[in-house]
Design a protein around this motif. Structure first.
Motif, short mmCIF file in Angstrom:
data_model
loop_
_atom_site.label_atom_id
_atom_site.label_comp_id
_atom_site.label_asym_id
_atom_site.label_seq_id
_atom_site.Cartn_x
_atom_site.Cartn_y
_atom_site.Cartn_z
N LEU A 1 0.79 -1.06 -0.02
CA LEU A 1 0.02 0.03 0.09
C LEU A 1 0.83 1.08 0.15
O LEU A 1 0.34 2.42 -0.73
CB LEU A 1 -1.01 -0.03 1.17
N ALA A 2 1.97 1.13 0.81
CA ALA A 2 2.55 2.24 0.84
C ALA A 2 3.20 3.23 -0.47
O ALA A 2 2.88 4.35 -0.45
CB ALA A 2 4.04 2.20 1.62
N PRO A 3 3.52 2.62 -1.48
CA PRO A 3 3.93 3.44 -2.64
C PRO A 3 2.66 3.84 -3.31
O PRO A 3 2.81 4.72 -4.10
CB PRO A 3 4.47 2.33 -3.60
N LEU A 4 1.48 3.47 -3.08
CA LEU A 4 0.30 4.02 -3.60
C LEU A 4 -0.48 5.22 -3.00
O LEU A 4 -1.61 5.59 -3.76
CB LEU A 4 -0.78 2.80 -3.98
N LEU A 5 0.18 5.45 -1.98
CA LEU A 5 -0.55 6.61 -1.15
C LEU A 5 -0.08 7.90 -1.69
O LEU A 5 1.17 8.27 -1.88
CB LEU A 5 -0.21 6.69 0.27
N PRO A 6 -0.82 9.09 -2.07
CA PRO A 6 -0.46 10.64 -2.42
C PRO A 6 0.12 10.95 -1.22
O PRO A 6 0.00 10.72 -0.13
CB PRO A 6 -1.48 10.95 -3.13
N GLY A 7 1.19 11.86 -1.72
CA GLY A 7 1.90 12.85 -0.63
C GLY A 7 0.99 14.03 -0.27
O GLY A 7 1.33 14.31 0.86
N ALA A 8 0.40 14.50 -1.07
CA ALA A 8 -0.46 15.77 -0.78
C ALA A 8 -1.68 15.45 -0.22
O ALA A 8 -2.21 14.36 -0.10
CB ALA A 8 -0.83 16.64 -2.10
N PRO A 9 -2.44 16.43 0.61
CA PRO A 9 -3.49 16.30 1.37
C PRO A 9 -4.70 16.21 0.41
O PRO A 9 -5.90 15.97 0.87
CB PRO A 9 -3.36 17.43 2.46
N GLU A 10 -4.77 16.78 -0.72
CA GLU A 10 -5.99 17.21 -1.32
C GLU A 10 -6.78 15.63 -1.93
O GLU A 10 -7.93 15.58 -2.13
CB GLU A 10 -5.62 17.82 -2.77
N PRO A 11 -5.93 14.72 -2.06
CA PRO A 11 -6.67 13.58 -2.87
C PRO A 11 -7.06 12.71 -1.61
O PRO A 11 -6.55 12.63 -0.51
CB PRO A 11 -5.47 12.54 -3.73
N ALA A 12 -8.41 12.27 -1.51
CA ALA A 12 -8.69 11.14 -0.46
C ALA A 12 -8.66 9.77 -0.90
O ALA A 12 -8.62 9.52 -2.19
CB ALA A 12 -10.12 11.49 -0.20
N VAL A 13 -8.34 8.98 0.14
CA VAL A 13 -7.83 7.50 -0.24
C VAL A 13 -8.75 6.61 0.52
O VAL A 13 -8.81 6.67 1.68
CB VAL A 13 -6.44 7.00 0.07
N LEU A 14 -9.49 5.85 -0.38
CA LEU A 14 -10.51 4.90 0.51
C LEU A 14 -9.85 3.36 0.21
O LEU A 14 -9.70 2.89 -0.84
CB LEU A 14 -11.85 5.08 -0.29
N ILE A 15 -9.49 2.72 1.08
CA ILE A 15 -9.02 1.44 1.17
C ILE A 15 -9.86 0.36 1.88
O ILE A 15 -10.36 0.52 2.84
CB ILE A 15 -7.45 1.49 2.08
N THR A 16 -9.86 -0.95 1.13
CA THR A 16 -10.45 -1.97 1.79
C THR A 16 -9.47 -3.02 1.91
O THR A 16 -8.43 -3.18 1.06
CB THR A 16 -11.85 -2.35 0.93
#
Length: 536
Positions: free
Chosen positions: A333-348
């Motif tokens: 998962l770690a490489p797929l997380l954006p660094g900026a706060p604007e995108p929201a990430v929903l993970i299952t």
């Protein structure tokens, strides 16, 4: 291991006093710092104020806030922590620092400080060779200093690096700066911001029209997913976790569809697992996501670190919703997380992932009886439910609150309008054939559970088989060890591993965690995990 963690948490509570609270929150613990100041949170607050002032055209105020934010940094972040924590958290922190630096340089250029920033930008481009925004800023500064040839040289060097490292051509921002320099036209300030002339990606899976239940969790996601005052500067990452078939993806898709207006730059989706449960390579996932964002990644195998940098650059300052379905581990998962706060990430994920910065975890427990009956009524003619109310309740009870099982029986009954609910309830009542009955039209409870069991090691599978022989109900590690004739510490480690794998539920009684084995997992483990001599 768990006892050692409890000891450490107890010591921390004593050291920090009553002003700081530490509470159990799966998959670990959460700390409420109260009125204490945390340097990175202060950095994010000042960065947000600087971005707001920049948007309002108040450049001097933006410059003050951004410089104050960057002055909080002293060398590299997390320099004295364990390697695992650094690998997990450091990319997000460094990306936030780099984005704030780019914003501050934008302000410097707008205030006419192009000569002052050339040395700094030269060093930054050498450190981050594939950050196209920094290279475009360097080109602008050089061009405004009358160094057109140097600006063109910076572009060609960037084009070469992008081709060799990532197999891609320069993006719209860098290409536009190059065209402006080539034609001797001024480079406007807007070129230093991300540009996308593409149609926003819309990759979410279809929503389930008759989705019911999970009202509390859905309301929480509707409240927290969109950016709002006071939270727009903070990373929004949400993990939906629960056993196989608990409806994680269905809830995530419904929540995403109800928040679409908050993400005008698009929605990205990727399934991180193959059908057999094996994980997708993050490199392949990043290539697909970058192509969805309009980045023409070449066929040559690119470097993972460079792909991560390009992905975080492409997602920065864009109001995107990124859904990462069926995550296998925090390392994937770690490489797929954006660094900026604007995108929201929903993970299952079926598993309780390890430490991921800023992750808000929502655990999906089995549905209650009334909620399960409502789910059945959503697909089956209500008149049939009314006519055989007790049989319907028996069907729901045998599904044990598992949404996948309820959807399967709903599909079977809806496809056979004349079928008797009582007959299906009778077949489900037989534990020897219940799992066989929970399969229909590509949906299968046994196959879903098989994927989860396939990720266990031998000792965990053996323990799960033994647990399936215990009496139904809750149990502690000590009581299970006594009934099974095993060492308590060994059993406790195994139980915690099964909790992390989504095959056991746990709740904290006063001082003693207690566990529960889902009824359908009990049946499946009893039939699919044969006893071995080493168990005895």
């Amino acid at each position: 291991m768990s006892a050692q963690i409890y000891t450490y948490i107890s010591r921390l509570r004593m050291q920090l006093g009553e002003s700081v609270r530490i509470v159990r929150q799966l998959p670990g613990y959460a700390m409420d710092t109260g009125n204490a100041r945390v340097d990175f949170l202060e950095f994010e607050r000042l960065t947000r104020l600087g971005a707001e002032a920049q948007e309002a055209g108040e450049l001097e105020r933006a410059d003050t806030h951004l410089r104050d934010a960057l002055e909080l940094w002293r060398g590299s972040a997390l320099s004295n922590v364990a390697e695992f924590l650094a690998d997990t958290e450091l990319p997000r922190l460094e990306e936030a620092r780099a984005a704030a630096t780019e914003n501050r340089i934008d302000v410097d250029l707008a205030l006419g400080r192009h000569r002052q920033v050339v040395p700094e930008l030269t060093a930054l481009v050498a450190e981050f060779p594939v950050r196209e925004r920094m290279r475009a800023q360097l080109m602008k500064a050089l061009y405004r200093c009358g160094r057109q040839a140097d600006a063109l040289s910076a572009y060609h060097e960037g084009r070469r690096v992008l081709a060799e490292e990532l197999g891609v051509d320069p993006g719209a921002e860098l290409a536009a700066a190059y065209q402006a320099v080539l034609s001797c036209e001024p480079i406007p300030d807007t070129l230093t911001r991300p540009v996308s002339a593409l149609v926003p990606p819309a990759m979410l899976p279809p929503d389930i029209p008759d989705f019911v239940g999970r009202e509390t969790q859905l309301a929480e996601l509707r409240r927290l997913l969109p950016p709002s005052e006071g939270r727009s500067w903070h990373a929004r990452r949400f993990l939906l976790t629960g056993m196989a078939g608990s409806g994680k993806t269905a809830l995530a898709v419904r929540a995403a569809n109800e928040c679409l207006e908050a993400f005008p730059d698009g929605q990205l989706y990727v399934n991180l697992s193959y059908p057999d449960g094996s994980p997708q390579d993050p490199r392949d996932v990043l290539v697909g996501l970058l192509r969805a964002l309009g980045e023409p990644v070449g066929a040559a195998e690119p470097d993972l670190d460079e792909l991560i940098r390009l992905y975080r650059t492409r997602t920065a300052r864009r109001r995107l919703l990124i859904m990462l379905d069926n995550a296998v581990s925090e390392l994937q998962l770690a490489p797929l997380l954006p660094g900026a706060p604007e995108p929201a990430v929903l993970i299952t994920s079926r598993t309780a992932l390890g430490p991921v910065g800023g992750l808000h975890t929502i655990v999906l427990d089995p549905l209650g009886g009334e909620e399960g009956l409502r789910m059945l009524c959503a697909s089956v003619d209500p008149a049939r439910i009314t006519a055989e109310r007790e049989a319907a309740r028996e069907i729901v009870r045998h599904c044990a609150g598992l949404p996948l099982a309820l959807r399967i029986v709903s599909t079977r009954l809806a496809g056979r309008p004349g079928a008797s609910l009582g007959r299906l309830a009778g077949r489900l009542a037989d534990p020897r054939i219940r799992l066989r009955e929970l399969q229909a039209r590509g949906l299968s409870v046994p196959r879903s559970l098989e994927v989860s069991l396939g990720r266990l090691d031998r000792e965990e599978r053996e323990l799960l088989m033994l647990l399936s022989r215990l009496r139904p109900g809750v149990f502690s590690a000590r009581s299970a060890a006594r009934d099974l004739g095993l060492v308590p510490d060994v059993v406790e480690r195994g139980l915690e591993a099964l909790v992390d794998d989504g095959l056991l539920s746990v709740s904290d009684e006063p001082g003693v965690p207690v566990y529960r084995l889902h009824e359908l997992v009990r049946l499946f483990a009893g039939t699919c995990c044969p006893a071995e001599e080493s168990v005895a």
